[in-house]
Write an enzyme that holds these catalytic residues in place. Structure first.
Site: not given
Ligand code: ING
Length: 313
Positions: A47, A111, A147, A173
């Site tokens: 990503e 995105n 985001e 992601c």
């Molecule tokens: N990053 C993370 C993801 O979903 C996150 C944000 C991390 C959300 C851990 C919840 C728990 O992997 C992105 N860019 O979505």
């Protein structure tokens, strides 16, 4: 006759804020050559692969914010990826930040990920639906996750594309954590779901052990793969980037849910697996034969209601 395609996950190590897109594209073409040398004909990049994960900062200057986005694809800076794709006959998934002005002149930001075939043609596009984090600056956080402020919710749904000998799908992601993502593509008989991720090792607002974060990363993709009888490729942007440790763990997962290839570093690293796109057929014909077993009359709440509602006390 099995439908075989050798796939690579091209994990990127850190990209610092000041690293040029030219420099990153050079790292990516180096990995494409290496993947090709190992037999891969499809490469999955992370990503937001061209830049640092800039939503970790509150960027007030719009021109600086815009500099992290692509206004054309390919551009002069990304053209070397397409040239090499054509030269080697290697398709690829590329995550990047998309910016354009719509017909009303409004600036749009998504995105985004594209799927490029082995003739270097863009054959698919996806825009991230599940945007995690928050929309406005939260000074109490050790780092931001903006985001929701820097991108609109994706407006393309979860499409799949018949290309390179299979039915191929994409997500990005946070999407991987939501079973709906996988099931919508499963309902289109997807053979391989490709995704890139930028995931901090540590949770910025709650204590959560790194080993648990990596477990959640993998179990989300393994479940999605098995419950829809599809291959999954998850490719990280990893390592200490902008002062935040980003998790690695890039992997290729079979439709059985088994991890068949796993990155072992937090740097630029290519992992490869030969994927039989028919491997998931027995799963889709038996345990997850949707037509035989799903009971959609029982599932209404999933699309009728957004948030959970507990029964009355
Ligand atoms: N990053 C993370 C993801 O979903 C996150 C944000 C991390 C959300 C851990 C919840 C728990 O992997 C992105 N860019 O979505």
């Amino acid at each position: 006759m099995s439908r075989l395609i050798t796939v690579a996950a091209a994990q990127l190590g850190p990209i610092e804020r000041e690293e040029s897109k030219d420099s990153v594209v050079k790292r990516m073409t180096d990995m494409m050559r290496h993947a090709h040398g190992r037999g891969a004909r499809l490469v999955v990049y992370p990503e937001m692969a061209l830049t640092t994960f800039f939503p970790r900062w509150h960027i007030e200057d719009e021109a600086e914010l815009d500099s992290f986005y692509e206004t054309e694809m390919p551009s002069a800076q990304t053209q070397p990826l397409f040239d090499l794709s054509k030269e080697l006959g290697v398709g690829f998934y590329l995550g990047y930040s998309e910016l354009f002005h719509d017909e009303t002149g409004k600036k749009r930001r998504f995105n985004t990920a594209i799927l490029v075939n082995q003739q270097a043609e863009i054959v698919g596009k996806y825009r991230k639906v599940h945007l995690p984090g928050h929309a406005t600056y939260e000074p109490e956080r050790p780092w931001q996750h903006l985001e929701k402020g820097y991108f609109e919710v994706g407006d393309l749904g979860f499409p799949v594309f018949r290309t390179m000998g299979g039915v191929m799908g994409m997500c990005l992601c946070n999407d991987r954590r939501w079973p709906e993502t996988w099931r919508v593509m499963g309902m289109q008989d997807v053979d391989i779901v490709m995704l890139g991720y930028n995931t901090p090792v540590y949770n910025s607002v709650a204590a959560e052990s790194p080993h648990l974060r990596m477990f959640h990363n993998h179990v989300s993709m393994q479940a999605g793969a098995y419950q829809n009888g599809t291959w999954a490729v998850g490719t990280a942007k990893a390592g200490m980037e902008g002062g935040v440790d980003m998790m690695a763990g890039s992997c290729i997962i079979a439709p059985t849910g088994e991890i068949v290839a796993l990155a072992t570093t937090s740097e630029d690293e290519v992992i490869v697996a030969e994927c039989d796109l028919d491997r998931g057929r027995y799963i889709r014909d038996t345990v997850f034969n949707f037509d035989q077993h799903r009971r959609i009359e029982a599932y209404g709440l999933i699309t009728e209601r957004t948030g959970a509602v507990a029964p009355p006390e």
